[in-house]
Design a protein around this motif. Structure first.
Motif, short mmCIF file in Angstrom:
data_model
loop_
_atom_site.label_atom_id
_atom_site.label_comp_id
_atom_site.label_asym_id
_atom_site.label_seq_id
_atom_site.Cartn_x
_atom_site.Cartn_y
_atom_site.Cartn_z
N GLN A 188 0.82 -1.21 0.00
CA GLN A 188 0.00 0.00 0.00
C GLN A 188 0.86 1.27 0.00
OE1 GLN A 188 -2.78 -0.36 3.29
NE2 GLN A 188 -4.03 -1.86 2.20
N GLY A 189 1.89 1.24 -0.81
CA GLY A 189 2.74 2.41 -0.97
C GLY A 189 3.81 2.58 0.09
N ASN A 190 3.87 1.67 1.05
CA ASN A 190 4.85 1.77 2.13
C ASN A 190 5.88 0.65 2.04
OD1 ASN A 190 3.54 4.01 3.50
ND2 ASN A 190 1.97 2.52 4.13
N LEU A 191 7.12 0.98 2.40
CA LEU A 191 8.16 -0.04 2.43
C LEU A 191 8.11 -0.74 3.78
CD1 LEU A 191 11.71 0.17 1.03
CD2 LEU A 191 11.40 -0.62 3.38
N VAL A 192 7.94 -2.05 3.72
CA VAL A 192 7.80 -2.86 4.94
C VAL A 192 8.96 -3.85 5.00
CG1 VAL A 192 6.34 -4.46 6.21
CG2 VAL A 192 5.29 -2.65 4.82
N ILE A 193 9.78 -3.75 6.03
CA ILE A 193 10.88 -4.69 6.22
C ILE A 193 10.32 -6.06 6.61
CG2 ILE A 193 12.98 -5.20 7.51
CD1 ILE A 193 13.27 -2.79 5.71
N VAL A 194 10.73 -7.09 5.89
CA VAL A 194 10.23 -8.44 6.19
C VAL A 194 11.36 -9.37 6.65
CG1 VAL A 194 8.26 -8.25 4.64
CG2 VAL A 194 10.43 -9.17 3.78
N THR A 195 12.54 -8.82 6.87
CA THR A 195 13.66 -9.61 7.39
C THR A 195 13.25 -10.27 8.70
OG1 THR A 195 15.18 -8.01 6.42
CG2 THR A 195 16.08 -9.54 8.05
N ARG A 196 13.52 -11.57 8.81
CA ARG A 196 13.15 -12.28 10.02
C ARG A 196 14.28 -12.18 11.04
NH1 ARG A 196 12.71 -17.14 8.11
NH2 ARG A 196 10.60 -16.79 7.38
N PRO A 197 14.04 -11.61 12.20
CA PRO A 197 15.08 -11.51 13.22
C PRO A 197 15.56 -12.90 13.66
CG PRO A 197 13.23 -10.07 13.74
CD PRO A 197 12.77 -10.96 12.62
N ARG A 198 16.81 -12.97 14.03
CA ARG A 198 17.37 -14.23 14.50
C ARG A 198 16.57 -14.75 15.70
NH1 ARG A 198 22.30 -16.55 13.74
NH2 ARG A 198 23.05 -14.66 12.71
N GLY A 199 16.19 -16.01 15.64
CA GLY A 199 15.46 -16.64 16.72
C GLY A 199 13.96 -16.42 16.68
N ALA A 200 13.47 -15.60 15.73
CA ALA A 200 12.03 -15.35 15.63
C ALA A 200 11.32 -16.56 15.03
CB ALA A 200 11.77 -14.12 14.77
N PRO A 201 10.02 -16.73 15.31
CA PRO A 201 9.27 -17.83 14.71
C PRO A 201 9.34 -17.76 13.19
CG PRO A 201 8.00 -16.78 16.44
CD PRO A 201 9.20 -15.91 16.22
N ILE A 202 9.41 -18.90 12.54
CA ILE A 202 9.52 -18.97 11.08
C ILE A 202 8.11 -18.89 10.51
CG2 ILE A 202 10.34 -20.30 9.11
CD1 ILE A 202 12.41 -21.57 10.92
N THR A 203 7.67 -17.69 10.20
CA THR A 203 6.36 -17.44 9.63
C THR A 203 6.51 -16.72 8.30
OG1 THR A 203 6.20 -15.36 10.86
CG2 THR A 203 5.25 -17.33 11.89
N PRO A 204 5.52 -16.81 7.42
CA PRO A 204 5.63 -16.17 6.10
C PRO A 204 5.77 -14.66 6.22
CG PRO A 204 3.84 -17.77 6.14
CD PRO A 204 4.29 -17.60 7.56
N PRO A 205 6.50 -14.04 5.29
CA PRO A 205 6.66 -12.58 5.32
C PRO A 205 5.36 -11.89 4.91
CG PRO A 205 7.63 -13.49 3.33
CD PRO A 205 7.24 -14.66 4.18
N SER A 206 5.27 -10.61 5.23
CA SER A 206 4.11 -9.82 4.81
C SER A 206 4.02 -9.81 3.29
CB SER A 206 4.25 -8.38 5.32
OG SER A 206 4.34 -8.34 6.73
N LEU A 207 2.79 -9.69 2.80
CA LEU A 207 2.58 -9.65 1.37
C LEU A 207 2.97 -8.29 0.80
CD1 LEU A 207 -0.88 -11.46 1.13
CD2 LEU A 207 1.40 -12.43 0.77
N GLY A 208 3.32 -8.28 -0.46
CA GLY A 208 3.66 -7.03 -1.13
C GLY A 208 4.64 -7.30 -2.26
N ASP A 209 4.86 -6.28 -3.09
CA ASP A 209 5.82 -6.39 -4.18
C ASP A 209 7.23 -6.16 -3.63
OD1 ASP A 209 3.84 -6.79 -6.14
OD2 ASP A 209 3.50 -4.62 -6.28
N PRO A 210 8.23 -6.90 -4.14
CA PRO A 210 9.59 -6.73 -3.62
C PRO A 210 10.07 -5.28 -3.75
CG PRO A 210 9.45 -8.71 -4.97
CD PRO A 210 8.15 -7.98 -5.15
N ALA A 211 10.70 -4.79 -2.70
CA ALA A 211 11.29 -3.45 -2.74
C ALA A 211 12.68 -3.48 -3.36
CB ALA A 211 11.35 -2.87 -1.33
#
Length: 268
Positions: free
Chosen positions: A119-142
């Motif tokens: 929706q026009g915003n850049l959203v970081i989807v990098t998964r922090p170390r040790g975070a649960p392995i869940t799918p990244p947010s939807l969107g077009d690659p930045a």
């Protein structure tokens, strides 16, 4: 960083990559797909794997000069890099369009850093170390993808002093955020690269002057073609592309390219 040509893979290699990817896609659980994808890629991306020998050969063809990294164009590109990180996108682990050759500093620095435009915003989807392995947010690659986009539509080089890679002027906010994100993730303005671009600029200019002098002295077509090919084999082809693009605005370059107009048609 330039837009890449795309050599086709042999049908047997494409079929084998599809077979590898099917093994990952058949796993229902996302976290298990991520783990399996990383494991299978590590075990198959070897010199003894016939499929990846061909993949690596084709990736080498896409590099400039002596197999330079697609991103920085300076160090040797010898690591198969996933443009969309396999840690986030297991559905692209064995997808040929997701591969380029990168050097260790670029590939290691980028790692699983990624962002999308939502929706026009850049959203970081990098998964922090040790975070649960869940799918990244939807969107077009930045991240700017040199296999599907022209990076020079987003990026430029300051040829008049700093040799920094910068966002092009006049970009819309989304495009500018994508340019800044790509520059930051790849650390494209590390000191080593600034010096290398400045050296490349001087090298291209010197080679073009040599070509001009030999042409005007009556050199034959074979010698001139060899001088052209040597110029085009110089590292940092983005510097050459920018010299041509910015020549109308830099008097010394304008004079040189007007004297050698054929250089504008030489492929980067």
């Amino acid at each position: 960083m330039l837009h890449l040509s795309d050599p086709n893979l042999p049908a047997r290699v494409s079929a084998k990559l599809a077979e590898y990817q099917d093994e990952i896609d058949e796993v229902e659980n996302y976290a298990e797909r991520v783990t399996l994808g990383k494991s299978r890629f590590s075990s198959r991306n070897t010199t003894t794997n016939a499929t990846f020998r061909v993949v690596r050969a084709r990736l080498s063809e896409m590099c400039s000069g002596a197999q330079r990294c697609v991103y920085c164009e300076d160090s040797v590109g010898d690591e198969v890099e996933h443009i969309k990180p396999k840690d986030l996108y297991p559905e692209d682990v064995f997808r040929w369009p997701n591969y380029i050759y990168a050097c260790g500093p670029c590939n290691g620095g980028k790692n699983n850093k990624f962002a999308v435009i939502n929706q026009g915003n850049l959203v970081i989807v990098t998964r922090p170390r040790g975070a649960p392995i869940t799918p990244p947010s939807l969107g077009d690659p930045a991240f700017i993808n040199p296999r599907t986009e022209d990076p020079l539509a987003f990026l430029t080089i300051d040829l008049l002093g700093t040799f920094l890679i910068l966002p092009c002027e006049g970009l819309d906010p989304v495009a500018e955020s994508r340019a800044k994100f790509t520059i930051e993730v790849l650390n494209l303005n590390r000191d080593l690269l600034l010096d290398a671009r400045q050296n490349a600029f001087g090298g291209y200019r010197a080679r073009l002057l040599e070509y001009r002098h030999r042409r005007d002295d009556g050199a034959d077509v074979n010698e001139l073609n060899a001088l052209r090919d040597d110029l085009l084999a110089t590292p940092h082809p983005t510097v050459w592309a920018e010299m041509k693009r910015q020549a109308p605005f830099i008097p010394t370059l304008q004079d040189l390219f007007e004297a050698v107009p054929e250089a504008n048609e030489w492929l980067d």
